[in-house]
Design a protein around this motif. Structure first.
Motif, PDB file in Angstrom:
ATOM      1  N   ALA A  40       0.548  -1.213   0.022  1.00 23.34           N
ATOM      2  CA  ALA A  40      -0.022   0.004   0.054  1.00 23.34           C
ATOM      3  C   ALA A  40       1.068   1.164  -0.146  1.00 23.34           C
ATOM      4  N   THR A  41       1.908   1.351   0.828  1.00 17.65           N
ATOM      5  CA  THR A  41       3.026   2.336   0.698  1.00 17.65           C
ATOM      6  C   THR A  41       3.435   2.753  -0.444  1.00 17.65           C
ATOM      7  N   GLY A  42       4.191   1.470  -0.941  1.00 12.91           N
ATOM      8  CA  GLY A  42       4.705   1.627  -2.427  1.00 12.91           C
ATOM      9  C   GLY A  42       3.929   2.119  -3.467  1.00 12.91           C
ATOM     10  N   MET A  43       2.842   1.712  -3.221  1.00 10.45           N
ATOM     11  CA  MET A  43       1.860   1.890  -4.718  1.00 10.45           C
ATOM     12  C   MET A  43       1.342   3.432  -4.555  1.00 10.45           C
ATOM     13  N   ILE A  44       0.981   3.713  -3.405  1.00 18.98           N
ATOM     14  CA  ILE A  44       0.451   5.216  -3.514  1.00 18.98           C
ATOM     15  C   ILE A  44       1.623   6.158  -3.931  1.00 18.98           C
ATOM     16  N   SER A  54      -4.070  -1.647  -7.079  1.00 19.09           N
ATOM     17  CA  SER A  54      -3.073  -2.200  -6.131  1.00 19.09           C
ATOM     18  C   SER A  54      -3.157  -1.779  -4.553  1.00 19.09           C
ATOM     19  N   PHE A  55      -3.186  -0.408  -4.474  1.00 17.83           N
ATOM     20  CA  PHE A  55      -3.235   0.196  -3.373  1.00 17.83           C
ATOM     21  C   PHE A  55      -4.606  -0.015  -2.481  1.00 17.83           C
ATOM     22  N   VAL A  56      -5.558   0.188  -3.218  1.00 14.93           N
ATOM     23  CA  VAL A  56      -7.023  -0.146  -2.416  1.00 14.93           C
ATOM     24  C   VAL A  56      -6.958  -1.510  -2.165  1.00 14.93           C
ATOM     25  N   PHE A  57      -6.839  -2.525  -3.035  1.00 18.73           N
ATOM     26  CA  PHE A  57      -6.760  -3.820  -2.747  1.00 18.73           C
ATOM     27  C   PHE A  57      -6.022  -4.313  -1.548  1.00 18.73           C
ATOM     28  N   ALA A  58      -4.832  -3.708  -1.553  1.00 21.28           N
ATOM     29  CA  ALA A  58      -3.867  -4.155  -0.236  1.00 21.28           C
ATOM     30  C   ALA A  58      -4.721  -3.761   1.150  1.00 21.28           C
ATOM     31  N   VAL A  69       1.311  -6.105  -7.882  1.00 20.52           N
ATOM     32  CA  VAL A  69       2.655  -5.286  -7.794  1.00 20.52           C
ATOM     33  C   VAL A  69       3.475  -5.727  -8.901  1.00 20.52           C
ATOM     34  N   LEU A  70       3.457  -6.768  -9.403  1.00 21.90           N
ATOM     35  CA  LEU A  70       4.061  -7.099 -10.570  1.00 21.90           C
ATOM     36  C   LEU A  70       3.577  -6.980 -12.022  1.00 21.90           C
ATOM     37  N   THR A 121      -2.572   2.492 -16.756  1.00 22.56           N
ATOM     38  CA  THR A 121      -1.353   2.292 -15.518  1.00 22.56           C
ATOM     39  C   THR A 121      -1.942   3.056 -14.221  1.00 22.56           C
ATOM     40  N   LEU A 122      -2.441   4.250 -14.305  1.00 25.02           N
ATOM     41  CA  LEU A 122      -3.183   4.768 -13.042  1.00 25.02           C
ATOM     42  C   LEU A 122      -3.964   3.830 -12.319  1.00 25.02           C
ATOM     43  N   GLY A 123      -4.726   3.308 -13.192  1.00 27.82           N
ATOM     44  CA  GLY A 123      -5.878   2.432 -12.639  1.00 27.82           C
ATOM     45  C   GLY A 123      -5.200   1.288 -11.810  1.00 27.82           C
ATOM     46  N   VAL A 124      -4.551   0.691 -12.523  1.00 33.69           N
ATOM     47  CA  VAL A 124      -3.590  -0.531 -11.596  1.00 33.69           C
ATOM     48  C   VAL A 124      -2.945  -0.213 -10.681  1.00 33.69           C
ATOM     49  N   PHE A 125      -2.203   1.026 -10.535  1.00 35.99           N
ATOM     50  CA  PHE A 125      -1.476   1.474  -9.351  1.00 35.99           C
ATOM     51  C   PHE A 125      -2.514   1.982  -8.186  1.00 35.99           C
ATOM     52  N   ILE A 126      -3.616   2.468  -8.502  1.00 31.67           N
ATOM     53  CA  ILE A 126      -4.453   2.744  -7.507  1.00 31.67           C
ATOM     54  C   ILE A 126      -5.446   1.525  -7.089  1.00 31.67           C
TER      55      ILE A 126
END
Length: 424
Positions: free
Chosen positions: A44-48, A93-97, A127-128, A86-91
């Motif tokens: 969560a920290t890394g993805m945000i 990953s953060f929300v899912f975590a 993350v991958l 790209t922005l969708g996958v990053f967000i």
């Protein structure tokens, strides 16, 4: 938004499904509650942080594109599916975590121990996927900011739209444009004006407008083209065949029109040409002085205009299924597109060696393939370009592109452009 909603649903539902099935799958996370919380917290920290980085890069690219090309090309960058995904996958990953973290139990309290191992593994896989999307994003940014890519993208979109809006071919030149209409003397009419709305006309739903006009047994005139600005209180429709119009019918008429703060390339070929011309003008400005970019724009305009001059302008009359005219509109004229593509570039590029030569080569080719109705105007434009400006041309420059003539010529207004603008 779609990625975020999917992440929330999956982050809440998948751990509950795991707890209900109680199935241990191979190659999934094998740690305890503390390990799961630590991994999810790190993700969560890394993805945000990565999301903020990608957003910052995108803002820099938009600012660079606005200053280097024209502010009107920003819509193409914002519509990029690579950037959005790209922005969708990053967000996601953060929300899912975060959503999965709430399902981890154990090591404290009397709630029992439960680790959603499949969900934690899926968070790692996200993350991958984010790493792959980041690499694709970097590659996309480095290529999309190149001027040749920007010009080609606008040209492709303009040509695609021109093929859809101007389907009439050379064989249709001698045929009629279908039914016509003119009001009989004494026919009642009602003007429909705006009240508290304003903006640029970006799209018209002609099919629905024909249905509404047929249901009311009237003829609707649209007094402005797609791409023109509409101010508060300015009338757009004239409804012929009735003395009054109910408020509900007025609202239905307005629902067929889409207004925006800026022009869009939904039904507006002229906006694509305007973007290309703006890029050429910016390149020809004294502060940049890049005539090669202007020549690239002319080549792209050549593609679009070559299609247009072999087509008929759309009929302003739109009939219903019974063949009765129900809508009269103002389609963008091909003559207007020619004027827009030639006038300003020839004016600002008259002191260049490359620009007038390439304009002349383009007009000569267009004159060879154009319908008869456009050839006189193209010929007069060539005569304007033939007027010498007094700039000397070296032998190497003259041999670089023999198609454009022996030297730079002076540009001018495309003949008849004032008449076209007056009629518009």
């Amino acid at each position: 938004m779609a990625c975020s909603i999917a992440a929330v649903v999956l982050g809440v539902g998948l751990p509950q499904l795991e707890e209900a099935l109680d199935v241990n799958l191979p190659y999934v996370f094998q740690g305890g509650p503390d390990g799961a919380r630590g991994l999810l917290g790190t993700i969560a920290t890394g993805m945000i942080s990565m999301t903020g980085l990608v957003f910052s890069i995108t803002m820099v690219i938009l600012q660079l594109a606005s200053s280097q090309f024209t502010p009107r090309v920003l819509g193409g960058f914002l519509e990029s599916r690579i950037t959005q995904f790209t922005l969708g996958v990053f967000i996601a990953s953060f929300v899912f975590a975060l959503a999965v973290t709430r399902s981890v139990r154990g090591e404290y309290g009397n709630t029992g121990e439960f680790v959603p191992k499949t969900s934690v593994t899926l968070a790692f896989l996200l993350v991958l996927a984010s790493v792959g999307c980041f690499l694709a994003f970097i590659h996309h940014i480095t290529t999309s900011i190149q001027v040749s890519h920007v010009i080609s993208r606008i040209g492709d979109r303009s040509l695609e739209l021109a093929e859809a809006l101007y389907p009439g071919t050379e064989e249709d030149e001698g045929t009629g444009l279908g039914p016509t209409w003119s009001p009989d003397p004494g026919t009642p009419r009602v003007a429909v004006s705006t009240e508290d709305v304003h903006g640029v006309i970006t799209q018209v739903d002609y099919e629905r407008l024909v249905e509404l006009a047929r249901g009311l047994d009237v003829v609707v005139l649209i007094d402005r083209e797609v791409g023109q600005f509409l101010a508060e209180g300015q009338h757009l429709f004239r409804v012929w065949g009735t003395e009054q119009l109910e408020e509900a019918d007025r609202a239905r008429l307005w629902s067929t029109i889409t207004l925006g703060h800026e022009r869009q390339m939904h039904q507006d070929v002229g906006f694509g040409i305007r973007q290309l011309v703006d890029i050429a003008e910016r390149a020809l400005s004294p502060g940049i002085n890049d005539p090669t970019t202007a020549v690239k724009v002319i080549d792209e305009l050549h593609r679009v205009l070559r299609h247009l001059v072999r087509r008929q302008s759309p009929s302003p009359y739109i009939a219903d299924e019974d063949g009765r005219v129900r809508v009269v509109h103002r389609p963008q004229s091909i003559e207007g597109h020619l004027s827009l593509a030639v006038d300003e570039i020839s004016h600002y590029g008259e002191g260049s060696v490359q620009v007038p030569r390439r304009l002349r080569a383009m007009l000569e080719d267009l004159q060879d393939v154009a319908l008869d109705r456009y050839r006189p105007r193209l010929g007069q434009a060539l005569e304007r370009l033939a007027e010498p400006t007094g700039h000397a041309v070296s032998d190497s420059d003259a041999g670089a592109d023999h198609r454009g003539g022996e030297g730079p010529e002076q540009g001018g207004d495309l003949p008849g452009s004032r008449d076209v603008r007056a009629r518009a």
